[in-house]
Design a protein around this motif. Structure first.
Motif, PDB file in Angstrom:
ATOM      1  N   ILE A 143      65.090  31.281  26.241  1.00 58.65           N
ATOM      2  CA  ILE A 143      64.136  30.653  25.507  1.00 58.65           C
ATOM      3  C   ILE A 143      63.988  31.563  24.080  1.00 58.65           C
ATOM      4  O   ILE A 143      63.614  32.705  24.431  1.00 58.65           O
ATOM      5  CB  ILE A 143      62.996  30.248  26.237  1.00 58.65           C
ATOM      6  CG1 ILE A 143      63.220  29.571  27.326  1.00 58.65           C
ATOM      7  CG2 ILE A 143      61.989  29.570  24.987  1.00 58.65           C
ATOM      8  CD1 ILE A 143      61.910  29.569  28.266  1.00 58.65           C
ATOM      9  N   THR A 144      64.421  31.301  23.050  1.00 63.89           N
ATOM     10  CA  THR A 144      64.342  32.069  21.833  1.00 63.89           C
ATOM     11  C   THR A 144      62.740  32.009  21.399  1.00 63.89           C
ATOM     12  O   THR A 144      62.201  30.756  21.715  1.00 63.89           O
ATOM     13  CB  THR A 144      65.212  32.097  20.715  1.00 63.89           C
ATOM     14  OG1 THR A 144      65.065  30.471  20.401  1.00 63.89           O
ATOM     15  CG2 THR A 144      66.545  31.909  21.446  1.00 63.89           C
ATOM     16  N   GLY A 145      62.103  32.735  20.785  1.00 63.25           N
ATOM     17  CA  GLY A 145      60.825  32.544  20.087  1.00 63.25           C
ATOM     18  C   GLY A 145      59.721  32.562  21.183  1.00 63.25           C
ATOM     19  O   GLY A 145      59.068  31.517  21.266  1.00 63.25           O
ATOM     20  N   SER A 146      60.128  33.116  22.403  1.00 64.81           N
ATOM     21  CA  SER A 146      59.174  32.981  23.742  1.00 64.81           C
ATOM     22  C   SER A 146      58.029  34.014  23.578  1.00 64.81           C
ATOM     23  O   SER A 146      57.294  33.999  24.737  1.00 64.81           O
ATOM     24  CB  SER A 146      59.805  33.486  24.950  1.00 64.81           C
ATOM     25  OG  SER A 146      60.484  34.736  24.846  1.00 64.81           O
ATOM     26  N   SER A 147      57.544  34.530  22.582  1.00 60.25           N
ATOM     27  CA  SER A 147      56.361  35.566  22.621  1.00 60.25           C
ATOM     28  C   SER A 147      55.232  34.903  22.525  1.00 60.25           C
ATOM     29  O   SER A 147      53.966  35.486  22.648  1.00 60.25           O
ATOM     30  CB  SER A 147      56.601  36.512  21.654  1.00 60.25           C
ATOM     31  OG  SER A 147      56.699  36.011  20.274  1.00 60.25           O
ATOM     32  N   ARG A 148      55.257  33.738  21.862  1.00 53.58           N
ATOM     33  CA  ARG A 148      53.912  32.692  21.511  1.00 53.58           C
ATOM     34  C   ARG A 148      54.246  31.325  21.706  1.00 53.58           C
ATOM     35  O   ARG A 148      55.493  30.899  21.704  1.00 53.58           O
ATOM     36  CB  ARG A 148      53.259  33.221  20.253  1.00 53.58           C
ATOM     37  CG  ARG A 148      54.095  33.142  19.075  1.00 53.58           C
ATOM     38  CD  ARG A 148      53.337  33.601  17.753  1.00 53.58           C
ATOM     39  NE  ARG A 148      54.498  33.852  16.720  1.00 53.58           N
ATOM     40  CZ  ARG A 148      54.044  33.912  15.444  1.00 53.58           C
ATOM     41  NH1 ARG A 148      52.696  34.487  15.086  1.00 53.58           N
ATOM     42  NH2 ARG A 148      54.921  33.781  14.381  1.00 53.58           N
ATOM     43  N   GLY A 149      53.161  30.443  21.311  1.00 51.80           N
ATOM     44  CA  GLY A 149      53.316  29.204  20.987  1.00 51.80           C
ATOM     45  C   GLY A 149      54.194  28.360  22.203  1.00 51.80           C
ATOM     46  O   GLY A 149      53.923  28.796  23.449  1.00 51.80           O
ATOM     47  N   ILE A 150      54.983  27.484  21.745  1.00 49.74           N
ATOM     48  CA  ILE A 150      55.778  26.540  22.765  1.00 49.74           C
ATOM     49  C   ILE A 150      56.649  27.466  23.610  1.00 49.74           C
ATOM     50  O   ILE A 150      56.729  27.203  24.732  1.00 49.74           O
ATOM     51  CB  ILE A 150      56.553  25.432  21.741  1.00 49.74           C
ATOM     52  CG1 ILE A 150      55.381  24.493  21.079  1.00 49.74           C
ATOM     53  CG2 ILE A 150      57.549  24.737  22.675  1.00 49.74           C
ATOM     54  CD1 ILE A 150      56.169  23.412  20.353  1.00 49.74           C
ATOM     55  N   ASP A 154      58.005  44.718  21.742  1.00 50.53           N
ATOM     56  CA  ASP A 154      57.131  45.830  21.976  1.00 50.53           C
ATOM     57  C   ASP A 154      56.075  45.484  21.170  1.00 50.53           C
ATOM     58  O   ASP A 154      55.195  46.375  21.009  1.00 50.53           O
ATOM     59  CB  ASP A 154      57.829  47.043  21.643  1.00 50.53           C
ATOM     60  CG  ASP A 154      58.928  47.418  22.569  1.00 50.53           C
ATOM     61  OD1 ASP A 154      58.584  47.090  23.945  1.00 50.53           O
ATOM     62  OD2 ASP A 154      60.019  47.994  22.302  1.00 50.53           O
ATOM     63  N   GLY A 155      55.893  44.405  20.473  1.00 46.05           N
ATOM     64  CA  GLY A 155      54.831  44.278  19.454  1.00 46.05           C
ATOM     65  C   GLY A 155      53.368  43.503  20.181  1.00 46.05           C
ATOM     66  O   GLY A 155      53.537  43.131  21.064  1.00 46.05           O
ATOM     67  N   GLN A 206      52.085  41.121  19.872  1.00 43.59           N
ATOM     68  CA  GLN A 206      52.018  39.619  19.768  1.00 43.59           C
ATOM     69  C   GLN A 206      52.774  39.170  20.962  1.00 43.59           C
ATOM     70  O   GLN A 206      52.727  38.003  21.450  1.00 43.59           O
ATOM     71  CB  GLN A 206      52.453  38.725  18.655  1.00 43.59           C
ATOM     72  CG  GLN A 206      54.140  38.884  18.406  1.00 43.59           C
ATOM     73  CD  GLN A 206      54.365  37.984  17.009  1.00 43.59           C
ATOM     74  OE1 GLN A 206      53.543  37.581  16.377  1.00 43.59           O
ATOM     75  NE2 GLN A 206      55.719  37.786  17.084  1.00 43.59           N
ATOM     76  N   SER A 207      53.576  40.213  21.470  1.00 39.78           N
ATOM     77  CA  SER A 207      54.234  39.921  22.734  1.00 39.78           C
ATOM     78  C   SER A 207      53.706  40.347  23.870  1.00 39.78           C
ATOM     79  O   SER A 207      54.381  40.274  25.201  1.00 39.78           O
ATOM     80  CB  SER A 207      55.625  40.714  22.708  1.00 39.78           C
ATOM     81  OG  SER A 207      56.254  40.112  21.684  1.00 39.78           O
ATOM     82  N   GLN A 208      52.293  40.703  23.998  1.00 40.87           N
ATOM     83  CA  GLN A 208      51.657  41.326  25.318  1.00 40.87           C
ATOM     84  C   GLN A 208      51.607  40.215  26.231  1.00 40.87           C
ATOM     85  O   GLN A 208      51.814  40.479  27.468  1.00 40.87           O
ATOM     86  CB  GLN A 208      50.362  41.842  24.718  1.00 40.87           C
ATOM     87  CG  GLN A 208      49.670  42.520  25.975  1.00 40.87           C
ATOM     88  CD  GLN A 208      50.468  43.925  26.452  1.00 40.87           C
ATOM     89  OE1 GLN A 208      50.876  44.870  25.432  1.00 40.87           O
ATOM     90  NE2 GLN A 208      50.637  43.795  27.635  1.00 40.87           N
ATOM     91  N   ALA A 209      51.373  39.172  25.978  1.00 39.49           N
ATOM     92  CA  ALA A 209      51.300  38.165  27.008  1.00 39.49           C
ATOM     93  C   ALA A 209      52.458  37.814  27.780  1.00 39.49           C
ATOM     94  O   ALA A 209      52.609  37.574  28.963  1.00 39.49           O
ATOM     95  CB  ALA A 209      50.521  36.683  26.531  1.00 39.49           C
ATOM     96  N   LEU A 210      53.665  38.073  26.975  1.00 36.61           N
ATOM     97  CA  LEU A 210      55.014  37.840  27.464  1.00 36.61           C
ATOM     98  C   LEU A 210      55.308  39.140  28.587  1.00 36.61           C
ATOM     99  O   LEU A 210      55.652  38.903  29.812  1.00 36.61           O
ATOM    100  CB  LEU A 210      55.817  37.613  26.560  1.00 36.61           C
ATOM    101  CG  LEU A 210      57.456  37.597  26.997  1.00 36.61           C
ATOM    102  CD1 LEU A 210      57.627  36.436  27.804  1.00 36.61           C
ATOM    103  CD2 LEU A 210      58.267  37.270  25.758  1.00 36.61           C
ATOM    104  N   LYS A 211      54.877  40.107  27.906  1.00 36.16           N
ATOM    105  CA  LYS A 211      55.119  41.386  28.827  1.00 36.16           C
ATOM    106  C   LYS A 211      54.334  41.432  30.137  1.00 36.16           C
ATOM    107  O   LYS A 211      54.716  41.762  31.096  1.00 36.16           O
ATOM    108  CB  LYS A 211      54.658  42.725  27.966  1.00 36.16           C
ATOM    109  CG  LYS A 211      55.666  42.710  26.853  1.00 36.16           C
ATOM    110  CD  LYS A 211      55.424  44.322  26.282  1.00 36.16           C
ATOM    111  CE  LYS A 211      54.493  44.379  25.446  1.00 36.16           C
ATOM    112  NZ  LYS A 211      54.234  45.576  24.813  1.00 36.16           N
ATOM    113  N   ASP A 212      52.947  40.906  30.112  1.00 38.49           N
ATOM    114  CA  ASP A 212      52.264  40.908  31.182  1.00 38.49           C
ATOM    115  C   ASP A 212      53.003  39.739  32.404  1.00 38.49           C
ATOM    116  O   ASP A 212      52.858  39.927  33.468  1.00 38.49           O
ATOM    117  CB  ASP A 212      50.977  40.364  30.770  1.00 38.49           C
ATOM    118  CG  ASP A 212      50.156  41.402  30.013  1.00 38.49           C
ATOM    119  OD1 ASP A 212      50.358  42.302  30.128  1.00 38.49           O
ATOM    120  OD2 ASP A 212      48.877  40.793  29.199  1.00 38.49           O
TER     121      ASP A 212
END
Length: 249
Positions: free
Chosen positions: A11-18, A44-45, A47-53
């Motif tokens: 999934i591209t653009g997976s750090s937020r939203g849809i 590492d930005g 806005q990617s924290q939720a994804l990293k979690d």
């Protein structure tokens, strides 16, 4: 749900939203994929924290760096994904990364138009080109699918209905072009067992959609998941909304 077995998804653009919501809902699905490749431009930005979690809690979530507009970044991501697939094919590719620009006929600029096209059209083209070889199926060994996250605003027939509220020229033109790309994929990759479909997720409450949007990302993605798990060859080359209703080109 159908017999579309999804063992791996990117999934591209997976750090937020849809995109992030798709990662979360695949994790909660009855038979979650063994590999969920969550691709984003800046892992590492902040806005990617939720994804990293999510990746820390779930071994199946693999965060992959990708800038969809740069061939070198796309090709590097393919090498990373291929290592984790261990010779298995990629079942599902989401071209989800996209941008929105609030420009009208009078205010549109060449710079903004080219930037939107580069991300919304050239990006999906480059990503699909690069991952095509990982998605190809030998005859009789199942199917793979490309899902292009499009928009109702890319419908040529629907322009008179919504133009006064959403002129957004570059975005409209880019999604119309993405729909054409999806149709071309459906024909060009048919012999490889690859389905291609364009889906309008609805007007969704995200950073892009804004707070006025009527749909939550949970409801939008939940409905699209039903479409994806029931994908058939007959649906390849179609343009539908999040509920599966056909949208005129």
């Amino acid at each position: 749900m159908s017999d579309f077995k999804i063992q791996s998804v990117l999934i591209t653009g997976s750090s937020r939203g849809i995109g992030l919501e798709f990662v979360q809902q695949f994790l909660k699905s009855p038979n979650p994929p063994q590999k969920i490749f969550a691709a984003c431009r800046n892992p590492d930005g902040p806005q990617s924290q939720a994804l990293k979690d999510l990746a820390e809690k779930h071994q199946s979530v693999i965060v992959v760096q990708i800038d969809v507009t740069h061939p070198s970044s796309v090709n590097a991501s393919v090498k990373e994904v291929e290592k984790h697939l261990n010779g298995q094919p990629l079942d599902l590719l989401f071209n989800n990364a996209g941008v929105f620009a609030h420009n009208s006929l009078e205010s549109e600029t060449s710079e903004d138009m080219l930037n939107v096209y580069n991300i919304n059209v050239v990006g999906p083209m480059l990503v699909t080109q690069a991952y095509h070889r990982l998605m190809k199926r030998a005859e009789g060994t199942g199917k793979s699918a490309i899902v292009h996250i499009s928009a109702l605003l890319g419908s040529l027939e629907d322009v008179p209905h919504l133009f006064s509220h959403f002129p957004v020229i570059a975005y409209r033109c880019s999604k119309a072009a993405l729909n054409m790309l999806s149709r071309c994929h459906s024909v060009g990759y048919k012999q490889d067992g690859i389905i291609s479909i364009a889906i309008h997720p609805g007007w969704v409450k995200t950073d892009m959609g804004g707070d006025q949007a009527p749909l939550t990302k949970e409801d939008s993605v939940g409905a699209m998941m039903k479409i994806i798990y029931s994908l058939s060859v007959e649906q390849s080359g179609t343009f539908v909304d999040w509920e599966g209703k056909v949208i005129p080109w």
